[in-house]
Design an enzyme around this catalytic site. Structure first.
Site, PDB file in Angstrom:
ATOM      1  CG  ASP A 145      -2.289   0.043   0.691  1.00 47.09           C
ATOM      2  OD1 ASP A 145      -2.845  -0.278  -0.481  1.00 47.09           O
ATOM      3  OD2 ASP A 145      -3.388   0.513   1.645  1.00 47.09           O
ATOM      4  CG  ASP A 449      -9.327  -8.011  12.326  1.00 53.65           C
ATOM      5  OD1 ASP A 449      -9.967  -6.898  12.988  1.00 53.65           O
ATOM      6  OD2 ASP A 449      -8.168  -8.093  12.645  1.00 53.65           O
TER       7      ASP A 449
END
Length: 740
Positions: A145, A449
């Site tokens: 990223d 998550d």
């Protein structure tokens, strides 16, 4: 003891088994007794409040005990039916030959080569590239990223090394297939091992050199494919503004030195533009989902952090014990492995094992609908990202259908037109599929998550906790106090974002999942709310003692006093018992409970501050808060000696626990020496407060030691002075509260 052997039919060998942990039955007897004591405590509080209608201390105690009770009640979900599972890996090939094994994609996310060293990320990739699994069915995707040339260079070097490393591991039966770990512990001096080690050291030196100088020297770019790859960066490319960059570094058509095919290794930097929301890690994972669907579309996906490594080459075969089980497979979303850390000191000084949340919690959740996802070391079924087990969500790009099978092998020219489209920063806004809301990893929280697994469970998916005797994965852990507190603050902020959202588990979870499973998710979300009762009990009894006021029942004269030692000793005693049952020991438990108190007075309080600042004013003080994986050598030595490290660049986060340490010590001295010794006050009147202050002093010993250290790792003087001034202000501000 409940035993269940799982097999699809009598003639098929079992793939897995489970049993209910014995302590579950003890807890079912203990919980009603403890609940009765909690109910009696609230009866006492209400009775006291009715006698003293303007009692601010009583109201604060009611608030603290209510939150404690809510957290304890939801925690019973984990203790109701914890499971221990076992897999029969030797039976996997009896059920399915290797040629029929499902293909698997591995996603490894990194974002900053200076906080997450590329050589460490490359080691993580090498540890999974060397899995004992058909290489033509294995593809590793690296999401960068940060869009850094430093990272892709490290993986170019790793791809060259893999051609030698993978056959070396197979020939020699290597278990630790993480090169840094293997060569750090291996004492073999045979020529082959020394040759491979020299190759690794050369790769490591070059990868670390480019990070040190901040660029890839021209003399390191020696091959045409490297020049072609680096040409994809434009002069205007930055970390926050760059096009989609995809590079195939290794593919099944390539051969290792033994002539065997190599797994796929693919580098991806998704497109980023300034002003376009990129959704942090969840956005990167969704880009990987879409891009990998264009290239391999494997039915299984392994998610790994960049500082995580695989330590067992048969791990994929182990999870097939669940994904090949016809009784489990139709609704199985993922198999989660525990987070186990390397480099912990003997006493686990900072409580990094997180036994209560990372082990006891998942064991308990496994006996319900399954554990929550912790974001790394987790094997997903690709299908679970696209709707419920019963219904596939609409997909506007047919190639992303999770059931699509790609027969042809990966070529050096993947479909870049589609990849640029689905990897682009505007794709999600233009898509009708509600990425991050209905499909993919969910947006709306820094802990994507947890939120993703919560919504998967509400969609009807089940999950499995797999905790083999040999750890499947190991990760790095912060070895400085401030680094850990900053990480915990980010987790706390993420949980608050879920707790105060339309997905609040206390309401939505319990309504859709029932009390036990909804309570389990609620317990996680209530984590940061622990800061309220811990802060109240850290300051209120001490401040009352400084003002000469008793706020608890008398030790010998009031029978209501007996509730306090019972509730305290029963709660702490059961947690220590649970820790020991999970393979820990009382010393580690003590350090863990001390660290949780520090989390509550510092990290979680700052998480609350930042959450309400963002909610009310629309402002935020931090970004994603990427935890640095680079540990200073002096800090590591300090940690290994078992000493707290206070040399902080940002000492503000240490102010609240330092305040608690100061006020507890002053109040204990005041209570023992002045109230009892000078004024002759009966100690029974203030016995509970004296005990709580003494408990705070004992837990704060590392802070007192840090105040008097003379080296660079001491508690910053500015923190001590600031904390002391705040205590004086707090004492003056509460004068009328206790004197009224």
């Amino acid at each position: 003891m409940a035993i269940n052997n799982v097999a699809s039919a009598a003639a098929v060998p079992p793939l897995n088994t489970y049993r209910v942990v014995r302590r579950a039955y003890f807890n079912r007897l203990f919980a009603p007794i403890y609940f009765s004591a909690v109910a009696a405590l609230f009866y006492h509080h209400i009775h006291t409040l009715l006698r003293h209608l303007s009692s601010v201390p009583t109201l604060l105690l009611i608030l603290a005990d209510f939150i404690f009770a809510l957290i304890w009640l939801t925690n019973q979900s984990f203790r109701y039916r914890p499971l221990i599972r076992r897999e029969f890996v030797e039976n996997v090939e009896k059920v399915s030959p290797p040629a029929d094994f499902p293909a698997m994609d591995v996603f490894i996310c990194t974002a900053d080569p200076f906080k997450e060293p590329p050589i460490a990320t490359a080691n993580a990739a090498l540890s999974v590239l060397a899995y004992d699994y058909p290489p033509e069915k294995l593809s590793v995707y690296v999401s960068d990223d940060g869009g850094s040339q430093l990272t892709i260079f490290a993986f170019m070097e790793a791809a060259k090394f893999a051609a030698h490393w993978l056959p070396f591991c197979r020939r020699n039966g290597v278990l630790d297939r993480h090169p840094e770990m293997f060569f750090g512990s291996c004492r073999a001096d045979d020529p082959e091992t020394q040759k491979i080690k020299a190759m690794y050291e050369s790769m490591k030196t070059r990868a670390e050199r480019v990070v040190e100088i901040g660029k890839v020297p021209q003399e390191y770019i020696t091959e045409e494919f490297q020049r072609e790859a680096f040409s994809k960066w434009t002069p205007d490319s930055t970390k926050h503004d760059h096009p989609t960059i995809l590079q195939v570094l290794m593919q099944n058509n390539d051969k290792d030195t033994s002539g065997a095919p190599l797994p796929n290794l693919i580098y991806l930097a998704r497109e980023k533009k300034k002003g376009v929301p990129h959704q942090f890690k969840a956005g990167a994972q969704n880009a990987l989902l879409r891009v990998s669907a264009m290239i391999t579309n494997s039915p299984l996906i392994l998610m790994m952090d960049s500082d995580y490594i695989s330590t067992d080459p048969i791990t994929v075969r182990r999870i097939l014990c669940y994904f090949l089980d016809p009784a489990i497979r139709p609704t199985l979303a993922y198999v989660q492995f525990p987070q186990i850390y390397m480099g912990l000191n003997k006493q686990d000084l900072y409580g990094n094992e997180c036994k209560k949340w990372m082990h006891a919690g998942p064991h308990g959740g496994d006996g319900l609908d399954g554990p929550s996802c912790v974001g790394t070391g987790v094997f997903f079924a690709r299908r679970c990202f696209y709707g419920s087990p019963r219904e596939l969500s609409p997909i506007d790009v047919p190639e992303m259908n999770p059931d699509r099978v790609i027969e042809k092998p990966l070529t050096s020219q993947p479909p870049m037109d589609l990849i640029n489209k689905v990897g682009g920063c505007h794709f999600e806004a233009q898509s009708k599929c509600q990425w991050g809301q209905k499909i993919g990893f969910r947006y709306g929280s820094l802990i994507e998550d947890y939120l993703t697994s919560f919504q998967m469970h509400m969609d009807g998916w089940k999950t499995v906790w797999c905790n083999p005797e040999r750890p499947a994965f190991k990760g790095e852990t912060p070895c400085t106090l401030v680094s850990l507190l900053v990480q915990i603050k980010r987790w706390g902020l993420g949980f608050l974002e879920v707790l105060y959202s339309k997905y609040c588990p206390l309401f939505v979870g319990i309504k859709n999942l029932g009390f036990l499973m909804g309570g389990a998710y609620s317990n996680w979300a209530l984590w940061p709310l622990s800061s309220v009762p811990f802060t109240i009990y850290a300051f209120l009894p001490a401040l009352a003692l400084l003002h000469g006021v008793s706020i608890f029942p008398k030790v010998s004269a009031d029978p209501w006093f007996l509730l306090y030692p019972f509730l305290f000793l029963a709660a702490y005693g059961y947690e220590m018992f649970e820790f020991c049952c999970l393979g820990s020991n009382p010393i580690k438990w003590w350090n863990a409970q001390r660290m949780f108190m520090i989390w509550c007075t510092s990290s979680f309080n700052f998480a609350h501050f930042e959450f309400w600042l963002k909610t009310i004013l629309g402002r935020t003080t931090t970004s994603f808060g990427l935890t640095s994986k680079v540990n200073d050598a002096e800090h590591v030595r300090c940690y290994e000696r078992g000493e707290f490290e206070f040399g902080a660049a940002n000492p503000t986060i240490l102010v609240p626990p330092t305040m608690a340490a100061v006020v507890s010590l002053v109040a204990l001295v005041q209570g023992a020496a002045v109230e009892v010794g000078v004024k002759g006050r009966a100690w029974e009147e203030i016995g509970v407060q004296l005990f709580l202050c003494a408990f705070g002093v004992v837990n704060s010993f590392p802070f007192y030691k840090g105040m008097v250290r003379g080296d660079s790792l001491r508690l910053p003087t500015s923190t001590t002075v600031m904390a002391s001034l705040f205590v004086v202000v707090l004492y003056a501000a509460t004068y009328f509260v206790f004197k009224s």
